[in-house]
Design an enzyme around this catalytic site. Structure first.
Site: not given
Length: 317
Positions: A266, A284, A237
């Site tokens: 993000e 991602h 993460r």
């Protein structure tokens, strides 16, 4: 039929499976839900399938004890965007999709390890911009990973899959730091502290879950403990890494490089990161393969079906 709300477009195979058991409402936007949308979904639908970025924080669940929705069947293994304790307090269960993401995410970790160590993204930019003048013996020298030490932080399913690739695929020595001891099917040595791992590894891979306990696990102090030629890889993460501290370390040549698939805020990626040559940046891509996303979606739907049919949830968190 029960009402199911899906917050982002999912593969057609998943939608067909959902439509066979539910009246499905599919949200057209690809952006995260806003607070009002989340609260409305809890009121209007029996089950909601949310995903990364749909921030079901504690305040979303306030006054929702009698809401229609009794299950958030999360699309994804990570669920730190959902306040699980607050959901439970409101009588809403949460499930996720473990297992489906393991191998694909480990592949991305391996790709980032190689891309960062061998300067692949930098080399690709050199070719695309017409600046490559031809091969010579000292051009773009990177780090060969064979025989080097891979340090993995977090030895769950994904960490172990990365370890197998690093050891059996690249011939690396594997060390790891984990909260508990693990029985592994590969040679790997557990180290007692994060600092010990950081000071010994040539490549550090983050494979920990998100959440308050791991936020800024890697910051200025930890980056200073890394070897000057070492590479930091994050497929966990974004907020596990203090992005400002990482930028400073990369700008100062304090570490060899970094490979990132996730970001602290993000989808915002700081310009300072985007302009650096010694960092590989991916959007991602961890589970971005059709068959993987289908498996994830079908798992979420199966959890929803189990809930509606009164059976035990398959993947409760």
């Amino acid at each position: 039929m029960s009402e199911l709300y899906i917050t982002r477009t999912l593969p057609q195979k998943v939608l067909r499976a959902a439509e066979a058991h539910f009246n499905v409402t599919l949200r057209a936007q690809t952006t995260p839900l806003k607070k009002g949308e989340m609260r409305a979904a809890l009121v209007l639908y029996d089950v909601v399938i949310p995903t990364l970025g749909d921030m079901f924080t504690a305040d979303v669940f306030e006054g929702m004890d009698d809401a229609r929705c009794r299950l958030l069947a999360n699309f994804g293994v990570g669920y730190n965007h959902i306040d699980v304790a607050a959901a439970r307090a409101a009588g809403i269960a949460v499930t996720n999709t473990p297992g489906a993401v393991t191998e694909a995410t480990a592949d991305i970790a391996l790709m980032l390890m190689l891309m960062s160590a061998r300067r692949a993204a930098e080399g690709e930019r050199l070719v695309r911009t017409g600046q490559w003048t031809g091969w010579h013996p000292t051009q773009m020298l990177g780090l060969h990973l064979g025989g080097k030490t891979c340090g993995i932080i977090g030895m769950g399913r994904i960490g172990q899959a990365i370890a197998r690739r690093a050891h059996f695929g690249l011939g690396m020595n594997v060390i790891y730091h984990n909260r508990s001891a693990k029985t592994l099917d590969m040679p790997a040595r557990q180290v007692d502290s994060l600092e010990e791992l950081l000071s010994a590894a040539d490549c550090v891979v983050l494979a920990v879950p998100g959440g308050g306990e791991t936020r800024h696990l890697i910051s200025k102090k930890e980056l200073a403990a890394m070897r000057p030629h070492a590479h930091l890889i994050n497929i966990s993460r974004g907020d596990v890494v203090d992005e400002a501290a990482l930028i400073a370390a990369l700008e100062g040549g304090q570490i060899g490089g970094a490979g990132l698939d996730v970001y602290e805020k993000e989808p915002l990626v700081p310009e300072a990161l985007r302009t650096l040559q010694n960092v590989t940046l991916l959007p991602h891509l961890g589970t971005a393969a059709l068959d993987v996303r289908e498996e994830m979606g079908l798992m979420a739907v199966e959890n929803a079906i189990a809930h509606i049919e009164g059976r035990a949830l398959i993947n409760p968190v």
